[in-house]
Every structure is written in C-alpha cells, then in structure tokens.
Design a protein around this motif. Structure first.
Motif, PDB file in Angstrom:
ATOM      1  N   UNK A  50      44.293 -58.736 -35.436  1.00  0.00           N
ATOM      2  CA  UNK A  50      44.035 -57.327 -36.062  1.00  0.00           C
ATOM      3  C   UNK A  50      42.727 -57.809 -37.079  1.00  0.00           C
ATOM      4  N   UNK A  51      42.512 -58.980 -37.496  1.00  0.00           N
ATOM      5  CA  UNK A  51      41.444 -59.186 -38.110  1.00  0.00           C
ATOM      6  C   UNK A  51      40.029 -59.111 -37.596  1.00  0.00           C
ATOM      7  N   UNK A  52      40.109 -59.861 -36.383  1.00  0.00           N
ATOM      8  CA  UNK A  52      38.789 -60.057 -35.428  1.00  0.00           C
ATOM      9  C   UNK A  52      38.683 -59.605 -34.399  1.00  0.00           C
ATOM     10  N   UNK A  53      39.675 -58.845 -33.913  1.00  0.00           N
ATOM     11  CA  UNK A  53      39.671 -58.031 -32.758  1.00  0.00           C
ATOM     12  C   UNK A  53      39.930 -58.827 -31.325  1.00  0.00           C
ATOM     13  N   UNK A  54      39.417 -58.317 -30.236  1.00  0.00           N
ATOM     14  CA  UNK A  54      40.195 -58.726 -28.855  1.00  0.00           C
ATOM     15  C   UNK A  54      39.432 -60.314 -28.453  1.00  0.00           C
ATOM     16  N   UNK A  55      38.294 -60.429 -29.239  1.00  0.00           N
ATOM     17  CA  UNK A  55      37.662 -62.020 -28.996  1.00  0.00           C
ATOM     18  C   UNK A  55      38.717 -63.143 -29.203  1.00  0.00           C
ATOM     19  N   UNK A  56      39.549 -62.873 -30.150  1.00  0.00           N
ATOM     20  CA  UNK A  56      40.642 -63.639 -30.536  1.00  0.00           C
ATOM     21  C   UNK A  56      41.375 -64.210 -29.144  1.00  0.00           C
ATOM     22  N   UNK A  57      41.864 -63.482 -28.251  1.00  0.00           N
ATOM     23  CA  UNK A  57      42.582 -63.550 -27.330  1.00  0.00           C
ATOM     24  C   UNK A  57      41.837 -64.513 -26.455  1.00  0.00           C
TER      25      UNK A  57
END
Length: 536
Positions: free
Chosen positions: A451-458
């Motif tokens: 939620x903080x950094x978006x899909x790139x975290x995945x």
C-alpha cells in the motif's frame, strides 16, 4: 481505411524488406500501423492492425540503428515513435479485452494550460495527456477521475528541518501535489477540499496555502507566481462541496441539475431511483462493522512490547511530520513501514498510502447505498474474480467494512488494475504465484509495503526469495520439489520478515513501478494475440 479511422501521427522513416530499404512514411492511427513508400513510380504499402501486433521492440544494432521491430529505421524521433506505438498497441489490447471503444477526452485536450506543449495531432495530445495523468495519479495515489492540469518547478518549505526542498508542483482539478527532485526527500498531497486561503507569500515569488485546520504550506521560487495563484484560485472555486455528494446520494425528487452535476464520477453507477434508496434506508439501521480484530480479544494483538514500540515510533513521527493526508511524506515513512505497521494504525495508514482515504471522504454515503449491491455493482466489468474473497478478508481484519471497500477499489482500479478481471486473471497468477505460501503474519507486513510503494513490492520480494533459494531451486527436479523448497524457506521467514523486506529493498530497490508497467505493457501486447485467438 474506413472513414471513422483517426490518424494520430506520422513520421518519416525507412522500412527494410528483403534486405532492401524503402524510404517513406509510417502512419500511426487508432487501430492501424501503416507504411507507404513510392520510389521510381513503384508503390509499397504495409497495413498492420494493432490487435495483431505481438511485440514492439527497439533495435540499436549497427545494421538497423535507431529502429523499431518490423525493421523501421532512420527514425528522427525514435523515442516519441516508440512510445506512441506502445500506447496505441496497449490501447488496442484494452479495447479487445474490455470491448470498449476509444473516445478522445475532449475536455482534457481542449484545456488551456501553460505547461502543456502544443502537439501536431489532436489524438497525440490526448494520448500524451492521458499518459502524464496516469503517471501523476500513480505517483500520488489519486482517484481515477483526476487529470493533470500542469506543473512547475518550485521549492517547498519543510518546517520539520527548517529548509526548502527543490522539486516540482503539480496541479489538477482537486489536488496540489509536490515531489522533491531528490527521490524520497519529501512529497506532499494537498486536497483542494482542505484549502481555505490561497495568497502570495511574504517572501518573493512565494505561494502561501492555508488549510481549514490552520496549517500553512509555503511554495517558493515560482517563476510565474501570478499565473499559479490565478490557476489555483480558479481550481479551488470549482471544487464541489462534499455535502452536495451526500445530498445527491440520499436523494430527493427536488435535486437540481447543478447538484447532480457535482456528483458525476466516471466509475460510479448511476442512481436512478431515489425513492428506492430512501426505502432501503428506512428498512434497516445502518451500522458499519469495525475492524474484525477489535471484536476478538484485541489486547492479545496490540499489547505486546513490539506493538508498543511501533506505536511510540509512529506517534513521534506524527508529531514531527504531521498526520493524515496533509502530512509531509519522507524517507522516514518508508523506514517505519518496512518494519511493519502497528495493528492499531494499519487501517489508517493503508487508507492514507493507497489514496483510498480521498474517495472515502469525497463520497460519504456511497458505500451505505452500495452495500446491498456488492462491489460487482460498482464495476460490472470486473464482477467477482478468483481470490477477491481472500484479499477482502484480510482487509476486513484490520479495517472497517467501509474502509475495506475503498481499499478494494484502490487495489482493483488503481494499484493492480489488471489483476481482478475475469478475462485476464493470468496477470495476478504471474505476479503472485511465488508468494502463495507465505505465512499470514509475514504476508500482512508485505501488504503494508504494497500500500505504501505499489506493485513493485511484490516483485522485489519475489526476486529476493528466488535469489535466496537459487541453488536449491535449480537443483529441483520438478515443480513440486521447487514449491517445497519455497514453502520451507517462507515458513521460516515469519520471525525475520522485516529483514527479508529490508534486503529486498536494498538489493532490488532499482525496480520502479514505471519499469513494472512498461514490462507489463510488453507482456500484455503479447498476450493480446492469444486472447484474440481465444475469442475467435
């Protein structure tokens, strides 16, 4: 070409066919890519539908310098041509899957903005404006209907360190945003609904914004201060009162046209029967279910030493940088998020960082009306999709049902728009497959970062997990053995999930959401041809 086909732009280039160069023009329209050459009285034509394109790549080889696949070379505006090709192919893919027609956004294109350069093509301007708006919304987690109006360089006064940070101010119909030139130094989102006064500051070329709760924000070194003040004042005057939304939602037969206009929202369903809505309200007493963890011995989860330490850190952070939508966001936010959010603050911070808080505030009463219809009523093109129940169940543990609804909206429509779609579920499976076996407690910490950094975290987490197990995975004989390796590793991660996340950020921090989106676009174009064959 049919009469309704719209040309977007055209470029001079060379097309190589059977090792022979044909000098001519490439024409890019909404539905087709065409090439025309006439040399020594001999014509050559090439017509390709965007829905038939499976790959678009640049080629900077010695043989074909400054070229794009199909062997188009000698392009004077290679970057522009390549970007436009990708946009049109991606547009065709969306059109094919959703069966939606393309309509130019005349309101956006016709806006007179000092910061938008004039383009030779009406549709080219429209596509450029759409791309800029998408980047703007993604960066600051803004609602889908928000459209970038313009931007300008300036500095922002940051009271927590008593300095000015150089960066860029962005203006749209309902928000003023700022992002520093130095990445993660500071960013800021100011909703117009929170503003009360816009005026020139006491120092030269400065803009002072005062909010309803008496907070002051100073933007300095604005080159064209008069224009900015006038523009912000005009935008502020057009911001509808939140109360008008409530009035329109609850509805009466006497609602006038101007109030109805205020409630327009591209992704909201039309309320056509106010009497039916009023009847529904009289039949039940409305009560929103709170986060589920609060109903089952919450002290077991919130009274641990680790939770108390996290709460202390965040309370100190709020005292220094502010709290809520008007807070200054810095690298300190990320440091705290990576450690895992306190359970008591999870719903608040998920709502804030995802941008869902804006829709919750702007559309009060909407969920109350929608609650009997389910999410599928809001977005029929998505409906109910596999794994949506799992995602929603996690949201309901930490957020009230209304907050969970708007978080789901943020996930489905903005953060992961291609995941929950009955026609393209492969995207979700590709991105999430590696993380299916992560223990719940660890997964929730990853959701904090998402939620903080978006899909790139995945992707960062997935790459780190694969890298940590690369030798055992390469030695695996089949899928089952590989999954066992991952399962054993991830089941031991629960205690050290913060280290896993920190290492993933350190090693794969170069990955950006823009990079992910570009790679997704490339894969979508390839998938488009397969989906077309499936439909036929």
């Amino acid at each position: 070409m049919p009469k309704e086909e719209k040309l977007v732009n055209y470029y001079s280039c060379c097309h190589w066919r059977k090792k022979l160069p044909y000098q001519g023009w490439i024409y890019l329209s909404v539905n087709h890519m065409c090439f025309y050459s006439q040399l020594f009285g001999k014509e050559f034509k090439l017509v390709v539908r965007w829905v038939d394109v499976t790959q678009i790549e640049r080629n900077d080889s010695l043989v074909f310098p400054d070229s794009i696949s199909f062997h188009f070379s000698m392009l004077l505006k290679l970057e522009e041509t390549f970007a436009l090709m990708q946009q049109l192919a991606n547009l065709a893919m969306k059109k094919l899957i959703s069966e939606e027609s393309f309509e130019a956004d005349t309101e956006l294109v016709n806006k007179l903005s000092k910061n938008v350069p004039k383009k030779p093509s009406y549709l080219k301007r429209d596509l450029d404006a759409r791309a800029h708006s998408e980047t703007y919304r993604s960066t600051f987690r803004l609602p889908l209907e928000e459209k970038l109006d313009g931007s300008t360089e300036c500095s922002l006064w940051t009271p927590y360190n008593k300095q000015y940070a150089w960066g860029r101010m962005f203006l749209s119909s309902s928000y003023i945003c700022f992002e520093s030139q130095v990445r993660l130094l500071v960013s800021l989102v100011i909703p117009m609904r929170e503003m009360s006064i816009v005026e020139k500051g006491s120092i030269k070329n400065a803009l002072l914004i005062t909010t309803r709760d008496k907070k002051n924000f100073i933007f300095a070194e604005l080159q064209d201060l008069e224009f900015v003040v006038q523009k912000v004042s005009e935008l502020l005057a057009k911001v509808p009162d939140v109360k008008s939304h409530v009035f329109e939602m609850k509805g009466t037969e006497n609602t006038n046209s101007s109030e109805k206009k205020n409630f327009k929202h591209s992704s909201l369903p039309k309320i056509v029967n106010h009497a039916e809505y009023n009847k529904l309200g009289k039949q039940k007493t409305w009560k929103i279910t709170p986060p589920l963890y609060t109903l089952f011995h919450p002290e077991k989860f919130t009274s641990t030493p680790a939770e108390k330490t996290k709460m202390d850190l965040w309370n100190n952070h709020f005292a220094e940088y502010g709290r809520g939508v008007l807070a200054y966001r810095t690298c300190r936010d990320r440091e705290l998020v990576l450690k895992g959010l306190p359970i008591k603050l999870r719903n608040e911070l998920w709502m804030l960082y995802s941008g869902a808080v804006n829709e919750l505030i702007v559309y009060p009463g909407y969920y109350e009306w929608l609650v009997e219809q389910t999410y599928a009523w809001r977005n029929p093109s998505i409906g109910y999709c596999q794994a949506m129940n799992i995602v929603t169940s996690v949201l309901l543990i930490y957020a009230s049902e209304e907050e969970a609804f708007w978080l789901l909206v943020a996930i489905c429509e903005r953060l992961l728009p291609d995941y929950f779609n009955t026609k393209v579920v492969e995207f979700a499976l590709i991105d999430q497959g590696v993380l299916d076996v992560i223990p719940f407690n660890s997964a929730v910490n990853i959701v904090d970062c998402f939620f903080y950094d978006g899909a790139k975290v995945v992707f960062q987490i997935a790459l780190k997990v694969l890298e940590a197990n690369r030798h055992d995975l390469l030695a695996s004989n089949d899928d089952g053995e590989a999954m066992t390796v991952l399962s054993d590793y991830l089941s031991s991660v629960r205690i050290h999930v913060s280290k896993l996340i920190k290492d993933a950020y350190a090693q794969y921090g170069f990955i950006t959401n823009n990079t992910i989106e570009q790679l997704r676009m490339k894969q979508k174009i390839a998938c488009c041809s397969g989906f077309r064959r499936y439909k036929s």
